[in-house]
Design an enzyme around this catalytic site. Structure first.
Site, PDB file in Angstrom:
ATOM      1  N   SER A 141       0.851  -1.203   0.022  1.00  0.00           N
ATOM      2  CA  SER A 141      -0.051  -0.028   0.016  1.00  0.00           C
ATOM      3  C   SER A 141       0.873   1.189  -0.102  1.00  0.00           C
ATOM      4  O   SER A 141       2.252   1.075   0.566  1.00  0.00           O
ATOM      5  CB  SER A 141      -0.909   0.035   1.190  1.00  0.00           C
ATOM      6  OG  SER A 141      -1.472   1.323   1.399  1.00  0.00           O
ATOM      7  N   TYR A 154      -2.119  -1.202  10.247  1.00  0.00           N
ATOM      8  CA  TYR A 154      -2.164  -1.460   8.717  1.00  0.00           C
ATOM      9  C   TYR A 154      -1.013  -0.770   8.071  1.00  0.00           C
ATOM     10  O   TYR A 154      -0.241  -1.508   7.229  1.00  0.00           O
ATOM     11  CB  TYR A 154      -3.388  -0.823   8.026  1.00  0.00           C
ATOM     12  CG  TYR A 154      -3.804  -1.083   6.727  1.00  0.00           C
ATOM     13  CD1 TYR A 154      -4.008  -1.855   6.009  1.00  0.00           C
ATOM     14  CD2 TYR A 154      -3.380   0.266   5.893  1.00  0.00           C
ATOM     15  CE1 TYR A 154      -4.272  -2.229   5.015  1.00  0.00           C
ATOM     16  CE2 TYR A 154      -3.549   0.067   4.318  1.00  0.00           C
ATOM     17  CZ  TYR A 154      -3.815  -1.162   3.984  1.00  0.00           C
ATOM     18  OH  TYR A 154      -4.123  -1.476   2.699  1.00  0.00           O
TER      19      TYR A 154
HETATM   20  N1  LIG Z   1      -8.425  -0.269  -2.142  1.00  0.00           N
HETATM   21  C1  LIG Z   1      -7.538   0.300  -1.867  1.00  0.00           C
HETATM   22  O1  LIG Z   1      -7.698   1.602  -1.687  1.00  0.00           O
HETATM   23  C2  LIG Z   1      -6.155  -0.119  -1.279  1.00  0.00           C
HETATM   24  C3  LIG Z   1      -5.211   0.695  -1.105  1.00  0.00           C
HETATM   25  C4  LIG Z   1      -3.985   0.290  -0.892  1.00  0.00           C
HETATM   26  C5  LIG Z   1      -3.565  -1.074  -0.755  1.00  0.00           C
HETATM   27  N2  LIG Z   1      -4.663  -2.038  -0.880  1.00  0.00           N
HETATM   28  C6  LIG Z   1      -4.544  -3.635  -0.466  1.00  0.00           C
HETATM   29  O2  LIG Z   1      -4.954  -4.233  -1.838  1.00  0.00           O
HETATM   30  C7  LIG Z   1      -5.434  -5.497  -1.273  1.00  0.00           C
HETATM   31  C8  LIG Z   1      -6.906  -5.797  -1.806  1.00  0.00           C
HETATM   32  O3  LIG Z   1      -7.632  -4.810  -1.116  1.00  0.00           O
HETATM   33  P1  LIG Z   1      -9.481  -4.614  -1.498  1.00  0.00           P
HETATM   34  O4  LIG Z   1      -9.264  -3.032  -1.701  1.00  0.00           O
HETATM   35  O5  LIG Z   1      -9.412  -5.295  -2.892  1.00  0.00           O
HETATM   36  O6  LIG Z   1      -9.935  -4.968  -0.300  1.00  0.00           O
HETATM   37  P2  LIG Z   1     -11.159  -5.832  -0.108  1.00  0.00           P
HETATM   38  O7  LIG Z   1     -11.661  -5.745   1.193  1.00  0.00           O
HETATM   39  O8  LIG Z   1     -12.192  -5.199  -1.181  1.00  0.00           O
HETATM   40  O9  LIG Z   1     -10.974  -7.476  -0.565  1.00  0.00           O
HETATM   41  C9  LIG Z   1      -9.999  -8.203   0.253  1.00  0.00           C
HETATM   42  C10 LIG Z   1     -10.306  -9.616  -0.001  1.00  0.00           C
HETATM   43  O10 LIG Z   1      -9.271 -10.260   1.027  1.00  0.00           O
HETATM   44  C11 LIG Z   1      -9.998 -11.196   1.513  1.00  0.00           C
HETATM   45  N3  LIG Z   1      -9.308 -11.752   2.595  1.00  0.00           N
HETATM   46  C12 LIG Z   1      -9.210 -10.950   3.948  1.00  0.00           C
HETATM   47  N4  LIG Z   1      -8.832 -11.663   4.861  1.00  0.00           N
HETATM   48  C13 LIG Z   1      -8.399 -12.966   4.433  1.00  0.00           C
HETATM   49  C14 LIG Z   1      -7.795 -14.102   4.772  1.00  0.00           C
HETATM   50  N5  LIG Z   1      -7.296 -14.288   5.828  1.00  0.00           N
HETATM   51  N6  LIG Z   1      -7.528 -15.045   3.521  1.00  0.00           N
HETATM   52  C15 LIG Z   1      -7.865 -15.264   2.550  1.00  0.00           C
HETATM   53  N7  LIG Z   1      -8.563 -13.959   2.067  1.00  0.00           N
HETATM   54  C16 LIG Z   1      -8.849 -12.961   2.714  1.00  0.00           C
HETATM   55  C17 LIG Z   1     -11.445 -10.758   1.672  1.00  0.00           C
HETATM   56  O11 LIG Z   1     -12.438 -11.539   2.030  1.00  0.00           O
HETATM   57  C18 LIG Z   1     -11.513  -9.798   0.549  1.00  0.00           C
HETATM   58  O12 LIG Z   1     -12.033 -10.718  -0.630  1.00  0.00           O
HETATM   59  C19 LIG Z   1      -5.296  -5.470   0.273  1.00  0.00           C
HETATM   60  O13 LIG Z   1      -4.115  -6.145   0.684  1.00  0.00           O
HETATM   61  C20 LIG Z   1      -5.117  -4.025   0.661  1.00  0.00           C
HETATM   62  O14 LIG Z   1      -4.491  -3.820   1.851  1.00  0.00           O
HETATM   63  C21 LIG Z   1      -5.916  -1.402  -1.099  1.00  0.00           C
END
Ligand SMILES: NC(=O)c1ccc[n+]([C@@H]2O[C@H](COP(=O)([O-])OP(=O)(O)OC[C@H]3O[C@@H](n4cnc5c(N)ncnc54)[C@H](O)[C@@H]3O)[C@@H](O)[C@H]2O)c1
Length: 278
Positions: A141, A154
């Protein structure tokens, strides 16, 4: 030829959000993908929508035995593993002052974001080493490279992912395994909107207001989409980056590069205001 033709990937956290967009792009580019997630109904639906090129494997990535079984599943279903995308992640949803934080989610967030990424790298790495190499892409991130307020667990977890990515890249290079990370800026997924829904006028307006507030800090005034992150993953996971490892790539509209406004402009305006009084 499609860019991921004949290759096999695991994408964790791909039942929804960024992971789902990554799985969709890798399949669209000719690959086979295992969607790994704790959300079974959504995961099965996501895999079903992608047809014969995708499978779902219910996996909690913080559980060692389940990650080992996930890699075995990919090998038995598709006969190999070329790319591992460690995308699944959780937020601590702690927006207040550090002085008031209770760190109650520490174990949960660290186990998923850090240990889950380490386990995915290790078990995929073993399978890749046995087959002559591969590519691992970790999703960190902008909170992993730039200091900020709030979300202390986080931010610490995503900083750990950046450090781990570079260490793993050094160690796994001798097995011809590349390890890189992507640092997304804000993308309006479930996590990216802090779980604001979009089912009524109020939540739609809330999303809009949050999006506009975010744009004030981002140099490029364009809201990112999940596809933007998937494109970066495709680059690292596929054939276009054979010499690229240990890299941390921001896909953030310029957010981590610096201020989206002119500091010198603000200073000159302050001077001009005082000078106007004399
Ligand atoms: N969306 C953003 O703005 C953003 C920004 C920076 C980083 N990220 C990173 O990108 C990645 C995806 O984020 P997103 O926005 O799609 O989030 P999201 O919450 O929409 O999706 C995350 C997915 O991970 C799954 N998950 C959670 N815990 C789990 C586990 N123990 N085992 C298997 N699956 C698990 C959830 O069920 C979900 O389907 C994450 O690592 C997040 O930290 C997202």
């Amino acid at each position: 030829m499609a860019e991921f033709e004949g290759r096999v990937a695991i994408v964790t956290g791909a039942s929804r959000g960024l992971g789902r967009a990554i799985a969709e792009l890798l399949v669209a580019e000719g690959g086979h993908v295992v969607i790994a997630d704790v959300l079974a109904d959504e995961g099965r639906a996501a895999a079903g929508a992608l047809g014969a090129a995708a499978r779902f494997c219910r996996t909690d990535i913080s559980d060692k035995a389940q990650v080992e079984a996930l890699v075995d599943f990919a090998l038995s279903e598709f006969g190999g593993l070329d790319a591992m995308v460690n995308n699944a992640g959780l937020s601590d949803n702690s927006y207040g002052s550090l002085l008031d934080a209770d760190f109650g989610d520490f174990d949960k967030v660290m186990r998923v974001n850090v240990l889950g990424t380490m386990l995915g790298t290790q078990f995929a790495g073993r399978a890749m080493a046995a087959r002559g190499g591969g590519s691992i892409v970790n999703i960190s991130s902008i909170g992993g490279t730039r200091a900020g307020w709030g979300l202390p667990i986080y931010r610490a977890s995503k900083t750990a992912v950046v450090g781990f990515t570079k260490c793993a890249a050094l160690e796994l290079a001798e097995a011809n395994i590349r390890v890189n990370a992507i640092c997304p800026g804000n993308v309006p997924t479930d996590m990216g909107t802090f779980a604001i829904g979009d089912d009524d006028e109020k939540t739609r307006r809330l999303r809009e207001a949050v999006g506009e507030a975010r744009m004030r800090f981002q140099p490029l005034k364009r809201q990112a989409t999940p596809r933007d992150i998937a494109e970066g993953v495709l680059y690292f996971a596929g054939a276009r980056s054979p010499q690229v490892t240990a890299q941390i790539m921001a896909i953030d509209g310029g957010l981590t590069a610096g201020d989206p406004y002119s500091q010198i402009g603000a200073i000159m305006a302050a001077r001009a205001q005082v000078e106007a009084e004399f």
